[in-house]
Design a protein around this motif. Structure first.
Motif, PDB file in Angstrom:
ATOM      1  N   TRP A 178      -4.025   2.082  -5.562  1.00  0.00           N
ATOM      2  CA  TRP A 178      -4.714   3.303  -5.153  1.00  0.00           C
ATOM      3  C   TRP A 178      -5.549   3.914  -6.288  1.00  0.00           C
ATOM      4  O   TRP A 178      -6.548   4.582  -6.024  1.00  0.00           O
ATOM      5  CB  TRP A 178      -3.695   4.338  -4.663  1.00  0.00           C
ATOM      6  CG  TRP A 178      -3.156   4.050  -3.291  1.00  0.00           C
ATOM      7  CD1 TRP A 178      -1.917   3.573  -2.967  1.00  0.00           C
ATOM      8  CD2 TRP A 178      -3.845   4.209  -2.051  1.00  0.00           C
ATOM      9  NE1 TRP A 178      -1.789   3.429  -1.605  1.00  0.00           N
ATOM     10  CE2 TRP A 178      -2.965   3.811  -1.013  1.00  0.00           C
ATOM     11  CE3 TRP A 178      -5.119   4.644  -1.700  1.00  0.00           C
ATOM     12  CZ2 TRP A 178      -3.310   3.840   0.334  1.00  0.00           C
ATOM     13  CZ3 TRP A 178      -5.471   4.678  -0.354  1.00  0.00           C
ATOM     14  CH2 TRP A 178      -4.582   4.287   0.645  1.00  0.00           C
ATOM     15  N   MET A 179      -5.142   3.679  -7.516  1.00  0.00           N
ATOM     16  CA  MET A 179      -5.795   4.352  -8.642  1.00  0.00           C
ATOM     17  C   MET A 179      -6.749   3.457  -9.429  1.00  0.00           C
ATOM     18  O   MET A 179      -7.517   3.956 -10.247  1.00  0.00           O
ATOM     19  CB  MET A 179      -4.735   4.890  -9.617  1.00  0.00           C
ATOM     20  CG  MET A 179      -3.856   5.969  -9.028  1.00  0.00           C
ATOM     21  SD  MET A 179      -4.794   7.486  -8.746  1.00  0.00           S
ATOM     22  CE  MET A 179      -3.590   8.447  -7.836  1.00  0.00           C
ATOM     23  N   VAL A 230       1.826   0.042  -6.172  1.00  0.00           N
ATOM     24  CA  VAL A 230       1.115   0.901  -5.216  1.00  0.00           C
ATOM     25  C   VAL A 230       0.213   1.893  -5.940  1.00  0.00           C
ATOM     26  O   VAL A 230      -0.939   2.121  -5.537  1.00  0.00           O
ATOM     27  CB  VAL A 230       2.122   1.628  -4.303  1.00  0.00           C
ATOM     28  CG1 VAL A 230       1.411   2.677  -3.451  1.00  0.00           C
ATOM     29  CG2 VAL A 230       2.840   0.619  -3.408  1.00  0.00           C
ATOM     30  N   THR A 231       0.721   2.472  -7.026  1.00  0.00           N
ATOM     31  CA  THR A 231      -0.129   3.367  -7.818  1.00  0.00           C
ATOM     32  C   THR A 231      -1.342   2.611  -8.343  1.00  0.00           C
ATOM     33  O   THR A 231      -2.466   3.137  -8.339  1.00  0.00           O
ATOM     34  CB  THR A 231       0.660   3.957  -9.003  1.00  0.00           C
ATOM     35  OG1 THR A 231       1.789   4.675  -8.513  1.00  0.00           O
ATOM     36  CG2 THR A 231      -0.209   4.898  -9.823  1.00  0.00           C
ATOM     37  N   GLY A 244      -2.354   9.056 -12.761  1.00  0.00           N
ATOM     38  CA  GLY A 244      -2.081   7.723 -12.230  1.00  0.00           C
ATOM     39  C   GLY A 244      -1.940   6.694 -13.335  1.00  0.00           C
ATOM     40  O   GLY A 244      -1.059   5.824 -13.286  1.00  0.00           O
ATOM     41  N   PHE A 291       0.811  -1.211   0.000  1.00  0.00           N
ATOM     42  CA  PHE A 291       0.000   0.000   0.000  1.00  0.00           C
ATOM     43  C   PHE A 291       0.850   1.269   0.000  1.00  0.00           C
ATOM     44  O   PHE A 291       0.323   2.367  -0.161  1.00  0.00           O
ATOM     45  CB  PHE A 291      -0.922   0.028   1.226  1.00  0.00           C
ATOM     46  CG  PHE A 291      -2.043  -0.970   1.154  1.00  0.00           C
ATOM     47  CD1 PHE A 291      -3.153  -0.747   0.351  1.00  0.00           C
ATOM     48  CD2 PHE A 291      -1.986  -2.149   1.878  1.00  0.00           C
ATOM     49  CE1 PHE A 291      -4.185  -1.669   0.279  1.00  0.00           C
ATOM     50  CE2 PHE A 291      -3.008  -3.081   1.814  1.00  0.00           C
ATOM     51  CZ  PHE A 291      -4.110  -2.840   1.020  1.00  0.00           C
ATOM     52  N   TRP A 292       2.152   1.105   0.207  1.00  0.00           N
ATOM     53  CA  TRP A 292       3.034   2.265   0.260  1.00  0.00           C
ATOM     54  C   TRP A 292       4.401   1.857  -0.283  1.00  0.00           C
ATOM     55  O   TRP A 292       4.895   0.793   0.042  1.00  0.00           O
ATOM     56  CB  TRP A 292       3.162   2.757   1.701  1.00  0.00           C
ATOM     57  CG  TRP A 292       3.600   4.193   1.802  1.00  0.00           C
ATOM     58  CD1 TRP A 292       4.829   4.652   2.176  1.00  0.00           C
ATOM     59  CD2 TRP A 292       2.806   5.338   1.520  1.00  0.00           C
ATOM     60  NE1 TRP A 292       4.858   6.015   2.137  1.00  0.00           N
ATOM     61  CE2 TRP A 292       3.619   6.482   1.741  1.00  0.00           C
ATOM     62  CE3 TRP A 292       1.494   5.538   1.085  1.00  0.00           C
ATOM     63  CZ2 TRP A 292       3.169   7.779   1.544  1.00  0.00           C
ATOM     64  CZ3 TRP A 292       1.043   6.835   0.890  1.00  0.00           C
ATOM     65  CH2 TRP A 292       1.871   7.928   1.120  1.00  0.00           C
TER      66      TRP A 292
END
Length: 454
Positions: free
Chosen positions: A205-206, A201-202, A378, A183-184
């Motif tokens: 999140w996207m 990670v991108t 993203g 997640f990071w």
């Protein structure tokens, strides 16, 4: 620990098979997704860009007292451009905005911008020279235009969906879970691992936002968009039946062929014909008065009748979705033959109309534009980081993951792809092409087989 290792070994063929599909989808379609993301990001800010570039056309220097009749404004345009037939008049809600008068020049739209207080023509702008319209054409037709380009954009969107789904599968933690790298990103990671973290990670999140952009863009596509329209019509979840209150459904042109700024939900609404005995048509000011009486919210466009049996069409689609309106008006009597608003749409048409407004950044103002911009950026980060990861591997040939030979894995993966193909016809066609290419061409060309790791 030993059991976890065995589980990973059993999952590895599936992982490799999914990675192979993800790799090929990225290699061939990521460049086009970057083009769509960049052009879409530009079109998101259409109001701000056009205001900066064309403010001298769009706005008057000074707001006057009384506005001149629309008839007078159109007559001045006719006098200035006698060889360009006028087809539409657009009125904005701001008092400082000029009146936009649409004309045709050899099949291309040209807009004249007229000061409504003085009648001065502040200039013209061809539709194909408007920078935001160019961005829109790149976004929908890769600039070259035509059916083939539109179908390729639709195909790229379909494979974009495959990229997201396969990417999420590859991202899913299989051994030990860690926030960093999942997640990071791991800030101190080096080289390819750092790029892997930014890619993964991108993606997590996207992916939801990118998927939403893909889904809300589908209604404009040639095949899936038309299928959605047919479903809406067949299930009465598109435009309402009373839209034909003027009489039987005519076998004539649909609204999008004769009018501008038409909402998606009424683009396919057949246009009624008039059979009045009068020979004197209403003036554009009469039609404007009817639109005002019917409380059509600006900005709206009045499209002029096509011939003696045509109708005036008042339409607005650039406002908030719930302000959508499409009116067909008898050019002789002024009778409103059809009046369809957002509240009249079926459930599917309402959902799509709201989705389109979100896609274009119109649903909730600047925040909507900025959110969509983040999703576009993203998508670009995903495509670029994936390309860098590929190059850092310094592959031999194309560098594709090796073909998986396990029969059960192959069946499962192909089953998933076929399931997706059921709802994406163009994707199904591309799968058929891949299957034929893989069966008939690749085995017969050793160098190609080596290049594709087949």
């Amino acid at each position: 620990m030993e059991q976890a290792a065995k589980l990973v070994d059993r999952q590895r063929p599936m992982y490799m098979a999914v990675w192979r599909w993800h790799f090929y989808a990225g290699i061939f379609f990521a460049p086009f997704l970057i083009i769509l993301a960049l052009s879409g990001a530009v079109y998101l800010f259409k109001p701000q860009i056009e205001s900066a570039l064309y403010g001298h056309l769009y706005e008057v220097d000074k707001i006057g007292g009384k506005r001149l009749p629309l008839v007078e404004l159109t007559e001045r345009v006719k006098k200035q451009y006698p060889h360009y037939p006028i087809v539409s008049v657009t009125l904005e809600k701001e008092a400082k905005r000029t009146v936009k008068i649409g004309m045709m020049d050899k099949g291309e739209m040209v807009f004249a911008f007229v000061n409504p207080y003085t009648g001065k023509i502040q200039g013209t702008l061809r539709a194909d020279e408007n920078w935001t319209e160019i961005a829109k054409k790149i976004h929908s037709e890769l600039l070259i235009g035509g059916t083939l380009a539109n179908r390729f954009v639709e195909l790229a969107a379909c494979w974009g969906f495959v990229l997201l789904v396969t990417g999420l599968y590859l991202w899913w933690p299989r051994q030990s879970f860690s926030v960093f790298g999942t997640f990071w990103p791991r800030w101190r990671a080096k080289k390819r691992l750092a790029w892997r973290d930014w890619h993964a990670v991108t993606g997590i999140w996207m992916s939801g936002g990118i998927l939403l952009l893909i889904v809300t863009g589908i209604p404009w596509t040639g095949i899936m968009g038309e299928a959605i329209n047919q479903v809406a019509t067949a299930t009465n979840t598109g435009y309402p039946p009373f839209a034909f209150s003027f009489g039987p459904k005519p076998e004539s042109k649909v609204t999008k062929e004769v009018a501008q700024d038409v909402p998606w939900a009424t683009e396919q609404l057949p246009v009624p014909s008039v059979h009045g005995r009068n020979t004197t048509s209403l003036s554009i000011d009469d039609v404007y008065a009817i639109a005002e009486e019917k409380k059509v919210k600006k900005p709206f466009t009045i499209s002029l009748p096509e011939g003696p049996k045509g109708v005036f069409t008042v339409a607005t689609s650039k406002t908030k979705p719930w302000d959508n309106a499409t009116l067909h008006i008898d050019q002789y009597s002024g009778r409103v033959l059809s009046d369809v608003r957002f509240s009249d749409y079926g459930a599917l048409a309402k959902a799509i109309t709201i989705g389109i407004a979100f896609h274009e950044g119109r649903l909730f103002g600047l925040a909507n534009q900025l959110i969509n911009l983040v999703f576009c950026l993203g998508l670009i980060v995903l495509a670029v980081s994936g390309w860098v990861m590929w190059r850092k591997r310094k592959p031999k040939g194309l560098g594709a993951p090796a073909r998986v030979r396990d029969p059960q894995t192959v069946k499962t993966v192909w089953g998933g792809m076929i399931a997706a193909a059921i709802v994406m016809p163009l994707f199904a066609l591309s799968l058929l092409f891949i299957w034929l290419f893989d069966r008939l061409i690749v085995p017969r060309v050793p160098k190609l087989r080596e290049f594709l790791a087949a």
